[in-house]
Design a protein around this motif. Structure first.
Motif, mmCIF file in Angstrom:
data_model
loop_
_atom_site.group_PDB
_atom_site.id
_atom_site.type_symbol
_atom_site.label_atom_id
_atom_site.label_comp_id
_atom_site.label_asym_id
_atom_site.label_seq_id
_atom_site.Cartn_x
_atom_site.Cartn_y
_atom_site.Cartn_z
ATOM 1 N N ALA A 13 0.827 -1.207 0.000
ATOM 2 C CA ALA A 13 0.000 0.000 0.000
ATOM 3 C C ALA A 13 0.865 1.262 0.000
ATOM 4 N N ASP A 14 1.969 1.244 0.717
ATOM 5 C CA ASP A 14 2.867 2.405 0.747
ATOM 6 C C ASP A 14 3.432 2.716 -0.633
ATOM 7 N N ILE A 15 3.849 1.692 -1.349
ATOM 8 C CA ILE A 15 4.398 1.904 -2.689
ATOM 9 C C ILE A 15 3.315 2.409 -3.631
ATOM 10 N N LEU A 16 2.132 1.798 -3.571
ATOM 11 C CA LEU A 16 1.027 2.239 -4.423
ATOM 12 C C LEU A 16 0.638 3.684 -4.107
ATOM 13 N N ARG A 17 0.587 4.010 -2.825
ATOM 14 C CA ARG A 17 0.236 5.371 -2.405
ATOM 15 C C ARG A 17 1.270 6.373 -2.913
ATOM 16 N N SER A 18 2.524 5.991 -2.845
ATOM 17 C CA SER A 18 3.605 6.833 -3.352
ATOM 18 C C SER A 18 3.451 7.062 -4.851
ATOM 19 N N HIS A 19 3.140 6.020 -5.590
ATOM 20 C CA HIS A 19 2.922 6.162 -7.029
ATOM 21 C C HIS A 19 1.771 7.123 -7.297
ATOM 22 N N GLN A 20 0.699 6.965 -6.546
ATOM 23 C CA GLN A 20 -0.469 7.805 -6.789
ATOM 24 C C GLN A 20 -0.200 9.264 -6.423
ATOM 25 N N LEU A 21 0.394 9.500 -5.285
ATOM 26 C CA LEU A 21 0.621 10.875 -4.830
ATOM 27 C C LEU A 21 1.678 11.590 -5.663
ATOM 28 N N ASP A 22 2.766 10.893 -5.982
ATOM 29 C CA ASP A 22 3.863 11.511 -6.734
ATOM 30 C C ASP A 22 3.643 11.465 -8.238
ATOM 31 N N GLN A 23 2.746 10.593 -8.686
ATOM 32 C CA GLN A 23 2.473 10.332 -10.093
ATOM 33 C C GLN A 23 3.749 9.983 -10.858
ATOM 34 N N CYS A 24 4.628 9.296 -10.158
ATOM 35 C CA CYS A 24 5.846 8.774 -10.763
ATOM 36 C C CYS A 24 6.343 7.624 -9.892
ATOM 37 N N GLY A 25 7.290 6.884 -10.404
ATOM 38 C CA GLY A 25 7.846 5.776 -9.657
ATOM 39 C C GLY A 25 9.113 5.293 -10.319
ATOM 40 N N SER A 26 9.665 4.222 -9.788
ATOM 41 C CA SER A 26 10.906 3.679 -10.333
ATOM 42 C C SER A 26 10.712 2.217 -10.723
ATOM 43 N N ASP A 27 11.613 1.752 -11.572
ATOM 44 C CA ASP A 27 11.575 0.338 -11.961
ATOM 45 C C ASP A 27 11.750 -0.564 -10.745
ATOM 46 N N SER A 28 12.617 -0.147 -9.828
ATOM 47 C CA SER A 28 12.849 -0.987 -8.641
ATOM 48 C C SER A 28 11.596 -1.085 -7.770
ATOM 49 N N GLU A 29 10.804 -0.011 -7.701
ATOM 50 C CA GLU A 29 9.541 -0.077 -6.947
ATOM 51 C C GLU A 29 8.576 -1.054 -7.616
ATOM 52 N N CYS A 30 8.525 -1.023 -8.926
ATOM 53 C CA CYS A 30 7.637 -1.940 -9.642
ATOM 54 C C CYS A 30 8.096 -3.382 -9.484
ATOM 55 N N GLN A 31 9.394 -3.588 -9.464
ATOM 56 C CA GLN A 31 9.908 -4.933 -9.219
ATOM 57 C C GLN A 31 9.567 -5.390 -7.807
ATOM 58 N N GLN A 32 9.640 -4.467 -6.856
ATOM 59 C CA GLN A 32 9.264 -4.790 -5.475
ATOM 60 C C GLN A 32 7.779 -5.144 -5.401
ATOM 61 N N LEU A 33 6.931 -4.393 -6.116
ATOM 62 C CA LEU A 33 5.501 -4.713 -6.157
ATOM 63 C C LEU A 33 5.286 -6.131 -6.682
ATOM 64 N N GLU A 34 6.019 -6.475 -7.720
ATOM 65 C CA GLU A 34 5.865 -7.811 -8.295
ATOM 66 C C GLU A 34 6.307 -8.887 -7.311
ATOM 67 N N ARG A 35 7.420 -8.665 -6.633
ATOM 68 C CA ARG A 35 7.880 -9.650 -5.633
ATOM 69 C C ARG A 35 6.875 -9.780 -4.491
ATOM 70 N N LEU A 36 6.348 -8.659 -4.035
ATOM 71 C CA LEU A 36 5.370 -8.688 -2.940
ATOM 72 C C LEU A 36 4.107 -9.437 -3.348
ATOM 73 N N THR A 37 3.588 -9.125 -4.532
ATOM 74 C CA THR A 37 2.357 -9.800 -4.964
ATOM 75 C C THR A 37 2.601 -11.289 -5.157
ATOM 76 N N ASN A 38 3.743 -11.657 -5.719
ATOM 77 C CA ASN A 38 4.065 -13.085 -5.872
ATOM 78 C C ASN A 38 4.078 -13.780 -4.521
ATOM 79 N N SER A 39 4.744 -13.167 -3.564
ATOM 80 C CA SER A 39 4.842 -13.748 -2.226
ATOM 81 C C SER A 39 3.466 -13.871 -1.574
ATOM 82 N N LEU A 40 2.677 -12.819 -1.676
ATOM 83 C CA LEU A 40 1.343 -12.832 -1.065
ATOM 84 C C LEU A 40 0.425 -13.856 -1.727
ATOM 85 N N LEU A 41 0.511 -13.979 -3.045
ATOM 86 C CA LEU A 41 -0.342 -14.940 -3.748
ATOM 87 C C LEU A 41 0.027 -16.383 -3.403
ATOM 88 N N GLN A 42 1.268 -16.615 -3.050
ATOM 89 C CA GLN A 42 1.709 -17.968 -2.702
ATOM 90 C C GLN A 42 1.508 -18.288 -1.228
#
Length: 91
Positions: A13-42
């Motif tokens: 939620a913190d990363i998503l909120r940061s993306h929404q508020l700043d309207q920008c992000g980094s590749d590393s944040e998106c990679q972190q989102l992917e790792r988090l979702t993979n972990s949570l789904l498993q």
């Protein structure tokens, strides 16, 4: 020590909120989102009600790496970001 489900959801939620508020992000944040979702789904302790939202976030993070403009991708996903944060915040 691995993060617990609530810790992972908070970070997500913190990363998503940061993306929404700043309207920008980094590749590393998106990679972190992917790792988090993979972990949570498993993780069997992740609430089943989050499955669709996590898959949508995972798709968002995967597409961000293919998008010609990450910032534009984030801006176009603003409504989704808001919806996903609401779902996570209400868990």
């Amino acid at each position: 020590m691995p993060l617990q489900v609530n810790d992972q959801l908070s970070l997500l939620a913190d990363i998503l909120r940061s993306h929404q508020l700043d309207q920008c992000g980094s590749d590393s944040e998106c990679q972190q989102l992917e790792r988090l979702t993979n972990s949570l789904l498993q993780n069997p302790q992740t609430p089943i009600e989050l499955r669709e939202t996590l898959i949508a976030i995972q798709t968002y993070s995967q597409y961000s790496g293919q998008s010609p403009s990450l910032d534009q991708h984030i801006i176009q996903s603003n409504g989704d970001l808001n919806q996903w944060m609401n779902v996570i915040d209400n868990m």
